[in-house]
Design a protein around this motif. Structure first.
Motif, short mmCIF file in Angstrom:
data_model
loop_
_atom_site.label_atom_id
_atom_site.label_comp_id
_atom_site.label_asym_id
_atom_site.label_seq_id
_atom_site.Cartn_x
_atom_site.Cartn_y
_atom_site.Cartn_z
N LEU A 186 28.70 27.08 15.81
CA LEU A 186 29.44 27.02 17.06
C LEU A 186 30.95 26.96 16.81
O LEU A 186 31.73 27.63 17.50
CB LEU A 186 29.00 25.79 17.86
N ILE A 187 31.34 26.17 15.84
CA ILE A 187 32.76 26.05 15.50
C ILE A 187 33.29 27.39 14.99
O ILE A 187 34.38 27.83 15.38
CB ILE A 187 32.98 24.92 14.47
N VAL A 188 32.50 28.08 14.16
CA VAL A 188 32.89 29.40 13.68
C VAL A 188 33.05 30.36 14.86
O VAL A 188 34.01 31.14 14.92
CB VAL A 188 31.87 29.94 12.64
N MET A 189 32.14 30.28 15.82
CA MET A 189 32.22 31.14 17.01
C MET A 189 33.49 30.84 17.81
O MET A 189 34.13 31.75 18.35
CB MET A 189 30.98 30.94 17.88
N LEU A 190 33.87 29.57 17.89
CA LEU A 190 35.10 29.21 18.60
C LEU A 190 36.33 29.80 17.90
O LEU A 190 37.23 30.34 18.55
CB LEU A 190 35.23 27.69 18.71
N PHE A 191 36.36 29.71 16.56
CA PHE A 191 37.46 30.31 15.82
C PHE A 191 37.50 31.82 16.04
O PHE A 191 38.58 32.39 16.24
CB PHE A 191 37.37 29.99 14.32
N LYS A 195 46.63 33.64 11.15
CA LYS A 195 46.42 33.41 9.72
C LYS A 195 45.81 32.02 9.49
O LYS A 195 44.84 31.87 8.74
CB LYS A 195 47.74 33.55 8.96
N ILE A 196 46.35 31.01 10.14
CA ILE A 196 45.84 29.65 9.99
C ILE A 196 44.40 29.56 10.51
O ILE A 196 43.52 28.99 9.85
CB ILE A 196 46.74 28.63 10.72
N LYS A 198 38.55 29.28 9.76
CA LYS A 198 37.26 29.91 10.02
C LYS A 198 36.52 30.19 8.72
O LYS A 198 35.32 29.93 8.60
CB LYS A 198 37.45 31.20 10.81
N THR A 199 37.24 30.70 7.73
CA THR A 199 36.63 30.98 6.42
C THR A 199 36.07 29.72 5.80
O THR A 199 34.97 29.72 5.24
CB THR A 199 37.68 31.64 5.49
N SER A 200 36.80 28.62 5.90
CA SER A 200 36.32 27.34 5.37
C SER A 200 35.04 26.91 6.06
O SER A 200 34.09 26.45 5.42
CB SER A 200 37.38 26.26 5.53
N GLU A 225 29.03 26.61 6.47
CA GLU A 225 27.81 27.11 7.12
C GLU A 225 26.84 27.66 6.08
O GLU A 225 25.63 27.42 6.15
CB GLU A 225 28.18 28.18 8.14
N LYS A 226 27.35 28.39 5.09
CA LYS A 226 26.49 28.92 4.02
C LYS A 226 25.82 27.80 3.25
O LYS A 226 24.65 27.89 2.91
CB LYS A 226 27.31 29.80 3.07
N LYS A 227 26.58 26.74 2.98
CA LYS A 227 26.01 25.59 2.28
C LYS A 227 24.94 24.92 3.12
O LYS A 227 23.93 24.46 2.60
CB LYS A 227 27.11 24.59 1.91
N GLU A 228 25.16 24.86 4.43
CA GLU A 228 24.19 24.24 5.33
C GLU A 228 22.88 25.03 5.33
O GLU A 228 21.81 24.46 5.37
CB GLU A 228 24.75 24.16 6.75
#
Length: 148
Positions: free
Chosen positions: A29-34, A114-115, A120-122, A127-130
């Protein structure tokens, strides 16, 4: 096409999106917001040269609203240093976007994109680790809670 048919299709789409959002993880969800904030700022930048400032204004405000949601979702007690760092970044982004909107400054918008892209990348890495090691859904090591 009748208004009823348009409304019905739109309503179905809204149901689909609501279901999609309610079934994803908090990190997704956070990734989607970014993604949304970056997309809105891209639209704002695209409309600066033809001077469609009403479009620029609306899309910068949408990005600011997303950042506000991210800011409000921080769990300062559990997140400690991470949450404090994110809080500072989100406040900085909101100030810079306010300045970009007032000046219609493309460079400031690029800086914010950029920020947001780096953040988002972080989160995507998290997410991949999850996905590789699922955790109990009640544990929130991120310090962020987006539950109502």
């Amino acid at each position: 096409m009748s208004l009823a048919r348009k409304t019905g299709a739109y309503s179905g789409y809204n149901e689909y999106k609501a279901n999609e959002i309610s079934t994803v993880s908090q990190i997704k969800l956070i990734v989607m917001l970014f993604d949304g904030a970056i997309r809105f700022l891209g639209i704002a930048m695209d409309n600066m040269n033809p001077r469609k400032y009403d479009v620029v204004n609306n899309h910068i405000i949408k990005a600011q609203d997303i950042i506000t949601e991210l800011l409000l979702s921080l769990n300062m007690e559990e997140g400690k240093e991470v949450a404090n760092g994110l809080l500072s970044l989100y406040i900085y982004l909101k100030k810079r976007l306010l300045e970009a909107n007032m000046k219609k400054d493309k460079q400031i918008v690029e800086e914010c994109i950029k920020i947001l892209t780096e953040l988002k990348t972080s989160w995507e890495e998290l997410e991949k680790k999850e996905v590789t090691s699922p955790q109990n859904s009640t544990v929130r090591p991120t310090g962020i809670s987006i539950t109502g």
